[in-house]
Write a protein that holds these residues in place. Sequence first.
Motif, PDB file in Angstrom:
ATOM      1  N   ASP A  52      22.067 -25.339  -5.671  1.00  0.00           N
ATOM      2  CA  ASP A  52      20.632 -25.321  -5.361  1.00  0.00           C
ATOM      3  C   ASP A  52      19.819 -24.816  -6.539  1.00  0.00           C
ATOM      4  O   ASP A  52      18.714 -25.302  -6.793  1.00  0.00           O
ATOM      5  CB  ASP A  52      20.356 -24.442  -4.139  1.00  0.00           C
ATOM      6  CG  ASP A  52      20.951 -25.005  -2.861  1.00  0.00           C
ATOM      7  OD1 ASP A  52      21.261 -26.226  -2.832  1.00  0.00           O
ATOM      8  OD2 ASP A  52      21.113 -24.239  -1.902  1.00  0.00           O
ATOM      9  N   ILE A  53      20.343 -23.838  -7.252  1.00  0.00           N
ATOM     10  CA  ILE A  53      19.643 -23.317  -8.427  1.00  0.00           C
ATOM     11  C   ILE A  53      19.508 -24.414  -9.475  1.00  0.00           C
ATOM     12  O   ILE A  53      18.456 -24.579 -10.095  1.00  0.00           O
ATOM     13  CB  ILE A  53      20.383 -22.088  -8.989  1.00  0.00           C
ATOM     14  CG1 ILE A  53      20.350 -20.960  -7.961  1.00  0.00           C
ATOM     15  CG2 ILE A  53      19.778 -21.646 -10.319  1.00  0.00           C
ATOM     16  CD1 ILE A  53      21.287 -19.809  -8.264  1.00  0.00           C
ATOM     17  N   HIS A  54      20.559 -25.196  -9.650  1.00  0.00           N
ATOM     18  CA  HIS A  54      20.502 -26.300 -10.612  1.00  0.00           C
ATOM     19  C   HIS A  54      19.583 -27.421 -10.134  1.00  0.00           C
ATOM     20  O   HIS A  54      18.900 -28.056 -10.935  1.00  0.00           O
ATOM     21  CB  HIS A  54      21.905 -26.861 -10.882  1.00  0.00           C
ATOM     22  CG  HIS A  54      22.626 -26.123 -11.945  1.00  0.00           C
ATOM     23  ND1 HIS A  54      22.566 -26.475 -13.261  1.00  0.00           N
ATOM     24  CD2 HIS A  54      23.407 -25.020 -11.881  1.00  0.00           C
ATOM     25  CE1 HIS A  54      23.278 -25.637 -13.983  1.00  0.00           C
ATOM     26  NE2 HIS A  54      23.803 -24.743 -13.168  1.00  0.00           N
ATOM     27  N   VAL A  60      14.055 -21.955  -6.089  1.00  0.00           N
ATOM     28  CA  VAL A  60      14.996 -20.893  -5.750  1.00  0.00           C
ATOM     29  C   VAL A  60      14.519 -19.552  -6.313  1.00  0.00           C
ATOM     30  O   VAL A  60      14.608 -18.522  -5.638  1.00  0.00           O
ATOM     31  CB  VAL A  60      16.421 -21.238  -6.232  1.00  0.00           C
ATOM     32  CG1 VAL A  60      17.365 -20.059  -6.061  1.00  0.00           C
ATOM     33  CG2 VAL A  60      16.953 -22.451  -5.491  1.00  0.00           C
ATOM     34  N   ILE A  61      13.991 -19.554  -7.517  1.00  0.00           N
ATOM     35  CA  ILE A  61      13.477 -18.314  -8.109  1.00  0.00           C
ATOM     36  C   ILE A  61      12.326 -17.769  -7.270  1.00  0.00           C
ATOM     37  O   ILE A  61      12.243 -16.567  -6.995  1.00  0.00           O
ATOM     38  CB  ILE A  61      13.064 -18.530  -9.576  1.00  0.00           C
ATOM     39  CG1 ILE A  61      14.333 -18.721 -10.412  1.00  0.00           C
ATOM     40  CG2 ILE A  61      12.214 -17.372 -10.097  1.00  0.00           C
ATOM     41  CD1 ILE A  61      14.108 -19.271 -11.789  1.00  0.00           C
ATOM     42  N   LYS A  62      11.454 -18.661  -6.813  1.00  0.00           N
ATOM     43  CA  LYS A  62      10.360 -18.222  -5.941  1.00  0.00           C
ATOM     44  C   LYS A  62      10.903 -17.722  -4.597  1.00  0.00           C
ATOM     45  O   LYS A  62      10.367 -16.766  -4.023  1.00  0.00           O
ATOM     46  CB  LYS A  62       9.352 -19.351  -5.744  1.00  0.00           C
ATOM     47  CG  LYS A  62       8.510 -19.593  -6.980  1.00  0.00           C
ATOM     48  CD  LYS A  62       7.473 -20.655  -6.709  1.00  0.00           C
ATOM     49  CE  LYS A  62       6.381 -20.571  -7.753  1.00  0.00           C
ATOM     50  NZ  LYS A  62       5.214 -21.361  -7.364  1.00  0.00           N
ATOM     51  N   GLN A  63      11.963 -18.337  -4.109  1.00  0.00           N
ATOM     52  CA  GLN A  63      12.595 -17.896  -2.863  1.00  0.00           C
ATOM     53  C   GLN A  63      13.155 -16.482  -3.038  1.00  0.00           C
ATOM     54  O   GLN A  63      12.988 -15.625  -2.156  1.00  0.00           O
ATOM     55  CB  GLN A  63      13.701 -18.875  -2.470  1.00  0.00           C
ATOM     56  CG  GLN A  63      14.398 -18.552  -1.181  1.00  0.00           C
ATOM     57  CD  GLN A  63      15.527 -19.533  -0.865  1.00  0.00           C
ATOM     58  OE1 GLN A  63      15.902 -20.376  -1.682  1.00  0.00           O
ATOM     59  NE2 GLN A  63      16.099 -19.409   0.306  1.00  0.00           N
ATOM     60  N   ILE A  64      13.799 -16.227  -4.161  1.00  0.00           N
ATOM     61  CA  ILE A  64      14.326 -14.890  -4.448  1.00  0.00           C
ATOM     62  C   ILE A  64      13.174 -13.889  -4.545  1.00  0.00           C
ATOM     63  O   ILE A  64      13.228 -12.792  -3.991  1.00  0.00           O
ATOM     64  CB  ILE A  64      15.151 -14.887  -5.752  1.00  0.00           C
ATOM     65  CG1 ILE A  64      16.406 -15.745  -5.595  1.00  0.00           C
ATOM     66  CG2 ILE A  64      15.510 -13.462  -6.168  1.00  0.00           C
ATOM     67  CD1 ILE A  64      17.114 -16.056  -6.898  1.00  0.00           C
ATOM     68  N   LYS A  80       9.836 -19.223 -16.792  1.00  0.00           N
ATOM     69  CA  LYS A  80      10.252 -18.241 -17.798  1.00  0.00           C
ATOM     70  C   LYS A  80      11.508 -17.499 -17.317  1.00  0.00           C
ATOM     71  O   LYS A  80      12.458 -17.304 -18.076  1.00  0.00           O
ATOM     72  CB  LYS A  80       9.112 -17.255 -18.073  1.00  0.00           C
ATOM     73  CG  LYS A  80       9.446 -16.176 -19.071  1.00  0.00           C
ATOM     74  CD  LYS A  80       9.678 -16.733 -20.450  1.00  0.00           C
ATOM     75  CE  LYS A  80       9.877 -15.599 -21.442  1.00  0.00           C
ATOM     76  NZ  LYS A  80      10.303 -16.074 -22.740  1.00  0.00           N
ATOM     77  N   VAL A  81      11.510 -17.116 -16.047  1.00  0.00           N
ATOM     78  CA  VAL A  81      12.691 -16.469 -15.457  1.00  0.00           C
ATOM     79  C   VAL A  81      13.880 -17.414 -15.539  1.00  0.00           C
ATOM     80  O   VAL A  81      14.989 -17.022 -15.919  1.00  0.00           O
ATOM     81  CB  VAL A  81      12.432 -16.042 -13.994  1.00  0.00           C
ATOM     82  CG1 VAL A  81      13.718 -15.586 -13.313  1.00  0.00           C
ATOM     83  CG2 VAL A  81      11.370 -14.962 -13.934  1.00  0.00           C
ATOM     84  N   GLN A  82      13.641 -18.668 -15.210  1.00  0.00           N
ATOM     85  CA  GLN A  82      14.714 -19.668 -15.240  1.00  0.00           C
ATOM     86  C   GLN A  82      15.306 -19.785 -16.642  1.00  0.00           C
ATOM     87  O   GLN A  82      16.521 -19.846 -16.800  1.00  0.00           O
ATOM     88  CB  GLN A  82      14.180 -21.017 -14.765  1.00  0.00           C
ATOM     89  CG  GLN A  82      15.233 -22.077 -14.625  1.00  0.00           C
ATOM     90  CD  GLN A  82      14.673 -23.356 -14.035  1.00  0.00           C
ATOM     91  OE1 GLN A  82      13.478 -23.638 -14.118  1.00  0.00           O
ATOM     92  NE2 GLN A  82      15.531 -24.139 -13.441  1.00  0.00           N
ATOM     93  N   ASN A  89      22.097 -18.257 -21.997  1.00  0.00           N
ATOM     94  CA  ASN A  89      21.634 -16.899 -22.275  1.00  0.00           C
ATOM     95  C   ASN A  89      22.487 -15.843 -21.574  1.00  0.00           C
ATOM     96  O   ASN A  89      22.780 -14.785 -22.143  1.00  0.00           O
ATOM     97  CB  ASN A  89      20.168 -16.739 -21.870  1.00  0.00           C
ATOM     98  CG  ASN A  89      19.241 -17.419 -22.848  1.00  0.00           C
ATOM     99  OD1 ASN A  89      19.557 -17.567 -24.020  1.00  0.00           O
ATOM    100  ND2 ASN A  89      18.092 -17.841 -22.370  1.00  0.00           N
ATOM    101  N   MET A  90      22.883 -16.115 -20.345  1.00  0.00           N
ATOM    102  CA  MET A  90      23.691 -15.143 -19.605  1.00  0.00           C
ATOM    103  C   MET A  90      25.083 -14.978 -20.228  1.00  0.00           C
ATOM    104  O   MET A  90      25.632 -13.884 -20.252  1.00  0.00           O
ATOM    105  CB  MET A  90      23.825 -15.565 -18.146  1.00  0.00           C
ATOM    106  CG  MET A  90      22.515 -15.634 -17.396  1.00  0.00           C
ATOM    107  SD  MET A  90      21.736 -14.046 -17.140  1.00  0.00           S
ATOM    108  CE  MET A  90      22.651 -13.490 -15.738  1.00  0.00           C
ATOM    109  N   LYS A  91      25.627 -16.063 -20.749  1.00  0.00           N
ATOM    110  CA  LYS A  91      26.957 -15.995 -21.353  1.00  0.00           C
ATOM    111  C   LYS A  91      26.953 -15.094 -22.593  1.00  0.00           C
ATOM    112  O   LYS A  91      27.936 -14.427 -22.890  1.00  0.00           O
ATOM    113  CB  LYS A  91      27.453 -17.393 -21.712  1.00  0.00           C
ATOM    114  CG  LYS A  91      28.919 -17.427 -22.095  1.00  0.00           C
ATOM    115  CD  LYS A  91      29.462 -18.823 -22.165  1.00  0.00           C
ATOM    116  CE  LYS A  91      30.945 -18.777 -22.444  1.00  0.00           C
ATOM    117  NZ  LYS A  91      31.553 -20.085 -22.432  1.00  0.00           N
ATOM    118  N   LYS A  92      25.826 -15.038 -23.288  1.00  0.00           N
ATOM    119  CA  LYS A  92      25.702 -14.196 -24.482  1.00  0.00           C
ATOM    120  C   LYS A  92      25.460 -12.723 -24.128  1.00  0.00           C
ATOM    121  O   LYS A  92      25.630 -11.860 -24.969  1.00  0.00           O
ATOM    122  CB  LYS A  92      24.547 -14.676 -25.361  1.00  0.00           C
ATOM    123  CG  LYS A  92      24.804 -16.008 -26.038  1.00  0.00           C
ATOM    124  CD  LYS A  92      23.715 -16.345 -27.020  1.00  0.00           C
ATOM    125  CE  LYS A  92      22.535 -16.974 -26.323  1.00  0.00           C
ATOM    126  NZ  LYS A  92      21.481 -17.442 -27.216  1.00  0.00           N
TER     127      LYS A  92
END
Length: 124
Positions: A52-54, A60-64, A80-82, A89-92
């Motif tokens: 769903d995020i993809h 989904v960000i607005k849902q969170i 921007k959050v996305q 970015n998270m992997k780094k």
Amino acid sequence: AVVSTQSTGGPFEEYSRLFLEGKVESGDWWVHVKEYYNNARNMNILFLKYEDIHADGIKVIKQINDFCDLPPITDEQAAKVQELATFRNMKKDPKANSSWMGGLRKKDQAPFMRKGTVGDWANF
């Protein structure tokens, strides 16, 4: 006996069998998730799927955001959050990427974060 991700030394099929039996270092995943799922309303839990995020990250960000009872955000702010939360970015980010897991997981074998591609689990 409980085994770590690397201790089987065998093929993925062996590890997946142990996982399904709840005999891995993280315990029985099915019991863990079922307890949360059964108590989602009482415990104020939001369930999301990676797919769903993809499919619609902004939504989904607005849902969170709404679930956390935060002030509303614009589509631009959600975008921007996305971007900040992309797999790349998270992997780094060592705070997000637990590939080390206290030495239980070798970075060159079965990394914690692999490709970040929906459906790629089938290629593991």
